[in-house]
Design a protein around this motif. Structure first.
Motif, PDB file in Angstrom:
ATOM      1  N   GLN A  69      31.347  13.970  31.861  1.00 47.63           N
ATOM      2  CA  GLN A  69      32.364  14.667  32.644  1.00 47.63           C
ATOM      3  C   GLN A  69      32.253  16.165  32.402  1.00 47.63           C
ATOM      4  OE1 GLN A  69      35.246  11.532  30.919  1.00 47.63           O
ATOM      5  NE2 GLN A  69      36.426  12.545  32.519  1.00 47.63           N
ATOM      6  N   GLY A  78      32.982  19.836  31.218  1.00 45.18           N
ATOM      7  CA  GLY A  78      33.639  20.426  30.054  1.00 45.18           C
ATOM      8  C   GLY A  78      33.335  19.747  28.730  1.00 45.18           C
ATOM      9  N   MET A  79      32.484  18.717  28.736  1.00 45.30           N
ATOM     10  CA  MET A  79      32.177  17.994  27.500  1.00 45.30           C
ATOM     11  C   MET A  79      31.176  18.752  26.630  1.00 45.30           C
ATOM     12  SD  MET A  79      34.075  15.401  27.466  1.00 45.30           S
ATOM     13  CE  MET A  79      35.347  15.085  28.681  1.00 45.30           C
ATOM     14  N   GLY A  80      30.439  19.690  27.244  1.00 49.20           N
ATOM     15  CA  GLY A  80      29.517  20.516  26.453  1.00 49.20           C
ATOM     16  C   GLY A  80      28.041  20.216  26.661  1.00 49.20           C
ATOM     17  N   THR A 131      30.548  26.133  35.071  1.00 48.43           N
ATOM     18  CA  THR A 131      30.323  24.717  35.335  1.00 48.43           C
ATOM     19  C   THR A 131      28.978  24.580  36.051  1.00 48.43           C
ATOM     20  OG1 THR A 131      31.375  22.700  36.133  1.00 48.43           O
ATOM     21  CG2 THR A 131      31.541  24.611  37.572  1.00 48.43           C
TER      22      THR A 131
END
Ligand code: GTP
Ligand code: MG
Ligand code: ZN
Length: 303
Positions: A176, A178-180, A209
């Motif tokens: 997903q 923003g998880m890095g 993003t």
């Protein structure tokens, strides 16, 4: 009039709609466009044959047979993530909260395509939330899926945890937003880090993003790593019921006890999977996810 140039074999390293960047054995790149519909569905990671045009363009002549293709398909659309993938790194984080439903679907997608999955639990530096995140992954760890805890901000730690595991393989980062994922890529390859900015969009929050999938080469000990945009859905409508079942490897042994060879493990009498569920040997949330995927697929077929 000059004779047409010979075909060159290369690998798709990025795809934007019907426009691909292909890399060749000498390291050169060409922007390529498919010729006709036959070559229209290449994915990142595909081996392709290209007819060179001018200095840095080409037409995609054909896509070679794939070892596998990871993709998702929902009611309205389907999306190819990447082809010829050896290892799937599903990235979750302590924060923001990750969806267990999406994680389970990504795993089912990997197993049904015969791709080895690994879960990366990122942002281990956010210590307060770490125990809860670990707890959410306990069932999957119990199934034998490797869970690697790390902080993408700790470059040396990332290399120690991952570099050997990625060597000699095509690895796909999926998860997903923003998880890095991109931060992890940057830790493994500072050079790729510079390039990822071109494939990102600044958000109001100041975050970036990723907007397109791209394959990068890692420095020694090597390996390829594909970064991808965060996903918000993971439909598996392209899978048959048997393929969905293949995405739940813990069902395999109990299913050998099912009375009916075409048992769907949902309401049949004499079902080994339901017996294992009742006995606590199959996790109820995993069985519920399996049923949800089958329901989605049955609903999708009515459109
Ligand atoms: N505290 C902490 N923050 C991290 C860590 N890794 C990444 N972040 C932050 O998390 C945010 C999102 O990181 P990205 O690498 O852009 O996430 P992504 O998964 O690539 O997101 P998309 O491209 O939107 O799919 C950024 O602000 C990072 O700085 C970590 O290990 N610890
Ligand atoms: Mg990203
Ligand atoms: Zn059964």
């Amino acid at each position: 009039m000059s004779a047409p140039q010979a075909l060159l074999r290369g690998r798709v390293i990025s795809a934007h709609g019907r426009h691909y960047i292909v890399e060749f054995e000498d390291g050169s790149l060409r922007q390529c466009y498919p010729r006709g519909k036959k070559a229209g569905a290449a994915a990142v990671g595909d081996h392709v044959n290209v007819r060179p045009e001018g200095r840095d363009e080409g037409t995609l002549d054909s896509v070679e047979t794939r070892r596998n293709l990871l993709y998702r398909s929902d009611d309205m659309r389907s999306k190819q993530f990447a082809a010829n993938v050896d290892q799937l790194l599903i990235v979750v984080a302590v924060e923001p909260t990750f969806s267990e439903d999406l994680l389970g679907r990504a795993l089912a997608g990997a197993w049904s395509a015969d791709i080895e999955p690994v879960i990366v639990l990122n942002k281990s530096d956010l210590a307060a939330g770490l125990p809860a995140a670990r707890q959410k992954l306990a069932t999957l760890a119990g199934l034998g899926v490797p869970v690697i805890e790390l902080s993408a901000h700790d470059t040396n730690g990332v290399r120690a945890a991952l570099a050997d595991r990625l060597t000699g393989k095509t690895n796909l980062l999926l998860g997903q937003s923003g998880m890095g994922k991109s931060t992890l890529l940057n830790a493994l390859s500072p050079e790729a880090g510079a390039a990822t900015r071109e494939h990102s969009q600044a958000l109001d929050t100041g975050r970036h993003t990723t907007t397109s999938t791209r394959l990068y080469h890692l420095p020694a000990p090597g390996g390829d790593l594909i970064d991808s945009p965060g996903f918000q859905a993971f439909g598996l409508q392209h899978l048959s019921s048997k393929e969905v079942e293949h995405g739940f490897p813990e069902f395999a042994a109990p299913a050998e006890q099912c009375r009916f060879y075409n048992c769907t493990h949902r309401h049949e009498p004499g079902c080994g999977v339901l017996a294992a569920l009742a006995a606590g040997r199959i996790d109820p949330a995993r069985h519920a996810l399996y049923a949800r995927i089958l329901d989605d697929n049955a609903a999708g077929m009515r459109y």
